[in-house]
Design a protein around this motif. Sequence first.
Motif, PDB file in Angstrom:
ATOM      1  N   GLU A 198      30.565  13.280  39.037  1.00  0.00           N
ATOM      2  CA  GLU A 198      30.246  14.449  38.205  1.00  0.00           C
ATOM      3  C   GLU A 198      29.169  15.327  38.838  1.00  0.00           C
ATOM      4  O   GLU A 198      29.231  16.551  38.748  1.00  0.00           O
ATOM      5  N   SER A 199      28.191  14.715  39.487  1.00  0.00           N
ATOM      6  CA  SER A 199      27.154  15.548  40.109  1.00  0.00           C
ATOM      7  C   SER A 199      27.704  16.248  41.348  1.00  0.00           C
ATOM      8  O   SER A 199      27.274  17.339  41.701  1.00  0.00           O
ATOM      9  N   LEU A 200      28.681  15.629  42.009  1.00  0.00           N
ATOM     10  CA  LEU A 200      29.318  16.283  43.164  1.00  0.00           C
ATOM     11  C   LEU A 200      30.082  17.533  42.725  1.00  0.00           C
ATOM     12  O   LEU A 200      30.007  18.582  43.358  1.00  0.00           O
ATOM     13  N   TYR A 201      30.794  17.415  41.601  1.00  0.00           N
ATOM     14  CA  TYR A 201      31.576  18.560  41.129  1.00  0.00           C
ATOM     15  C   TYR A 201      30.666  19.658  40.568  1.00  0.00           C
ATOM     16  O   TYR A 201      31.012  20.835  40.623  1.00  0.00           O
ATOM     17  N   THR A 202      29.521  19.258  40.036  1.00  0.00           N
ATOM     18  CA  THR A 202      28.535  20.268  39.634  1.00  0.00           C
ATOM     19  C   THR A 202      28.062  21.031  40.866  1.00  0.00           C
ATOM     20  O   THR A 202      27.892  22.255  40.849  1.00  0.00           O
ATOM     21  N   LEU A 203      27.897  20.292  41.945  1.00  0.00           N
ATOM     22  CA  LEU A 203      27.443  20.898  43.202  1.00  0.00           C
ATOM     23  C   LEU A 203      28.460  21.910  43.734  1.00  0.00           C
ATOM     24  O   LEU A 203      28.089  23.018  44.142  1.00  0.00           O
ATOM     25  N   THR A 204      29.733  21.556  43.712  1.00  0.00           N
ATOM     26  CA  THR A 204      30.742  22.502  44.215  1.00  0.00           C
ATOM     27  C   THR A 204      30.825  23.729  43.302  1.00  0.00           C
ATOM     28  O   THR A 204      31.044  24.841  43.775  1.00  0.00           O
ATOM     29  N   TYR A 205      30.604  23.518  42.003  1.00  0.00           N
ATOM     30  CA  TYR A 205      30.529  24.671  41.105  1.00  0.00           C
ATOM     31  C   TYR A 205      29.403  25.602  41.558  1.00  0.00           C
ATOM     32  O   TYR A 205      29.582  26.813  41.697  1.00  0.00           O
ATOM     33  N   LEU A 206      28.231  25.017  41.774  1.00  0.00           N
ATOM     34  CA  LEU A 206      27.061  25.814  42.158  1.00  0.00           C
ATOM     35  C   LEU A 206      27.258  26.499  43.513  1.00  0.00           C
ATOM     36  O   LEU A 206      26.770  27.605  43.729  1.00  0.00           O
ATOM     37  N   MET A 207      28.002  25.871  44.425  1.00  0.00           N
ATOM     38  CA  MET A 207      28.275  26.488  45.729  1.00  0.00           C
ATOM     39  C   MET A 207      29.043  27.786  45.563  1.00  0.00           C
ATOM     40  O   MET A 207      28.908  28.707  46.358  1.00  0.00           O
TER      41      MET A 207
ATOM     42  N   LEU B  16      31.779  20.037  32.487  1.00  0.00           N
ATOM     43  CA  LEU B  16      33.097  20.331  33.078  1.00  0.00           C
ATOM     44  C   LEU B  16      33.664  19.167  33.906  1.00  0.00           C
ATOM     45  O   LEU B  16      34.854  18.856  33.784  1.00  0.00           O
ATOM     46  N   PRO B  17      32.843  18.511  34.756  1.00  0.00           N
ATOM     47  CA  PRO B  17      33.411  17.388  35.526  1.00  0.00           C
ATOM     48  C   PRO B  17      33.935  16.279  34.628  1.00  0.00           C
ATOM     49  O   PRO B  17      34.892  15.586  34.970  1.00  0.00           O
ATOM     50  N   LYS B  18      33.313  16.129  33.456  1.00  0.00           N
ATOM     51  CA  LYS B  18      33.772  15.101  32.520  1.00  0.00           C
ATOM     52  C   LYS B  18      35.133  15.490  31.927  1.00  0.00           C
ATOM     53  O   LYS B  18      36.023  14.654  31.812  1.00  0.00           O
ATOM     54  N   TYR B  19      35.275  16.781  31.565  1.00  0.00           N
ATOM     55  CA  TYR B  19      36.596  17.256  31.127  1.00  0.00           C
ATOM     56  C   TYR B  19      37.615  16.979  32.228  1.00  0.00           C
ATOM     57  O   TYR B  19      38.712  16.485  31.972  1.00  0.00           O
ATOM     58  N   TYR B  20      37.267  17.325  33.436  1.00  0.00           N
ATOM     59  CA  TYR B  20      38.184  17.186  34.569  1.00  0.00           C
ATOM     60  C   TYR B  20      38.648  15.738  34.703  1.00  0.00           C
ATOM     61  O   TYR B  20      39.830  15.459  34.906  1.00  0.00           O
ATOM     62  N   ARG B  21      37.703  14.810  34.581  1.00  0.00           N
ATOM     63  CA  ARG B  21      38.021  13.389  34.722  1.00  0.00           C
ATOM     64  C   ARG B  21      38.890  12.887  33.567  1.00  0.00           C
ATOM     65  O   ARG B  21      39.898  12.219  33.784  1.00  0.00           O
ATOM     66  N   TYR B  22      38.519  13.253  32.335  1.00  0.00           N
ATOM     67  CA  TYR B  22      39.318  12.802  31.184  1.00  0.00           C
ATOM     68  C   TYR B  22      40.733  13.381  31.216  1.00  0.00           C
ATOM     69  O   TYR B  22      41.699  12.692  30.913  1.00  0.00           O
ATOM     70  N   LEU B  23      40.844  14.639  31.586  1.00  0.00           N
ATOM     71  CA  LEU B  23      42.168  15.258  31.664  1.00  0.00           C
ATOM     72  C   LEU B  23      42.998  14.598  32.759  1.00  0.00           C
ATOM     73  O   LEU B  23      44.210  14.402  32.597  1.00  0.00           O
ATOM     74  N   GLY B  24      42.366  14.224  33.865  1.00  0.00           N
ATOM     75  CA  GLY B  24      43.057  13.512  34.937  1.00  0.00           C
ATOM     76  C   GLY B  24      43.617  12.185  34.446  1.00  0.00           C
ATOM     77  O   GLY B  24      44.754  11.814  34.773  1.00  0.00           O
ATOM     78  N   ASP B  25      42.812  11.470  33.646  1.00  0.00           N
ATOM     79  CA  ASP B  25      43.281  10.193  33.087  1.00  0.00           C
ATOM     80  C   ASP B  25      44.458  10.423  32.139  1.00  0.00           C
ATOM     81  O   ASP B  25      45.412   9.642  32.119  1.00  0.00           O
ATOM     82  N   LEU B  26      44.395  11.497  31.343  1.00  0.00           N
ATOM     83  CA  LEU B  26      45.495  11.808  30.421  1.00  0.00           C
ATOM     84  C   LEU B  26      46.777  12.093  31.198  1.00  0.00           C
ATOM     85  O   LEU B  26      47.854  11.628  30.827  1.00  0.00           O
ATOM     86  N   ILE B  27      46.666  12.858  32.288  1.00  0.00           N
ATOM     87  CA  ILE B  27      47.841  13.158  33.124  1.00  0.00           C
ATOM     88  C   ILE B  27      48.435  11.861  33.649  1.00  0.00           C
ATOM     89  O   ILE B  27      49.654  11.644  33.570  1.00  0.00           O
ATOM     90  N   GLN B  28      47.570  10.976  34.163  1.00  0.00           N
ATOM     91  CA  GLN B  28      48.030   9.662  34.664  1.00  0.00           C
ATOM     92  C   GLN B  28      48.779   8.882  33.584  1.00  0.00           C
ATOM     93  O   GLN B  28      49.710   8.138  33.874  1.00  0.00           O
TER      94      GLN B  28
END
Lengths: 214, 214
Positions: A198-207, B16-28
Amino acid sequence: MQKNSVKVSMAVVRRLPKYYRYLGDLIQNGVMRISSKELGKLMGLTASQIRQDLNCFGGFGQQGYGYNVEELQKEIGRILGLNQTYNCVIVGAGNLGQAIANYEGFRREGFALSAMFDVNPRLIGNTIRDIKIYDIQDLGTYVLENDIQLGIICVPKEQSQGVADTMMENGIKAIWNFAPADVQVRDNVVIENVAISESLYTLTYLMNEPQLEI
Amino acid sequence: MQKNSVKVSMAVVRRLPKYYRYLGDLIQNGVMRISSKELGKLMGLTASQIRQDLNCFGGFGQQGYGYNVEELQKEIGRILGLNQTYNCVIVGAGNLGQAIANYEGFRREGFALSAMFDVNPRLIGNTIRDIKIYDIQDLGTYVLENDIQLGIICVPKEQSQGVADTMMENGIKAIWNFAPADVQVRDNVVIENVAISESLYTLTYLMNEPQLEI
């Protein structure tokens, strides 16, 4: 431990470990006293934010004199429960589990790690810094017999809930979970789901949004 | 990438990264559509919180039909910048560096790790999952010549600022720092200081204050 009469918000609680770390660095550097303004500058907070945070726990500073660094760190450590010892196990003896087992601050701060567990026969029976790796099938019995309070999960996400269930069934009251899936716990069990990515994806957002207000 | 005209708060960004992860699990799990109420229940948020969060980016749901899981995940991935590729290096090839190099989701999500660096002569020259470990003295040249955008720091805290400085001097624009010391960056560089122990200390706080409002 003295209980606080006022409920403290999680936002404040989550800043306490950061205070604890910064104050520890100041002690290492021989700083004995610091104002809320100076501490705020170091930590990227305002002086009033710092005073507000610490006032939640009764306040520690003396008007015009600032904070006694060592006393404040000790007191925050006490609030965080770091004046106690916790019996811990790590489940999952891969790279991440080993990294945590090797973390220098772990023992110093009262985390008594006595065993690791894994499914991999090539790891079972080995030791990491004197910590033996056991078969994961022995987890429940070990936790029960050794009064383990804190379980650390470093297994793939598919196994994480099962490991957590075994931990809770055998008396573990706190789980530090590194598997990238939020583990569900019973009412009387506390959990921190770390989810490193999650902190990695926050980082790419900020980039991509460097103009963002922080 | 399309820029958002409205500034979004960091609190929303960090969800947002948490949404991304949960949605990924739902797709799986084959889930194609989900209401804000159901998603909220899964994630421990209210339905209105979810609608508010997603409205920051224009909103994606259709009244009465819920969200298309795959589209929503793809869109959140785009907002997070995960539709791009990032050239990465890891400095510090110990257990934690290796854990990150081995993290399964790393390559899948467009993080192109091409090199690791260390000071330890026993590690230099080895490879981890085809990734070569170089002498840390070659870091600056490598970063410059290979257009590295993202640097990952897994060294002890005493070395972390020096490593970050070398990274920034050679064009790195984003740093993911696992050393337990907040690294200072230039104005045009973004940083995430992870400080793993902070979540552990939050956990010990919660163990001692189970009545806390979360």
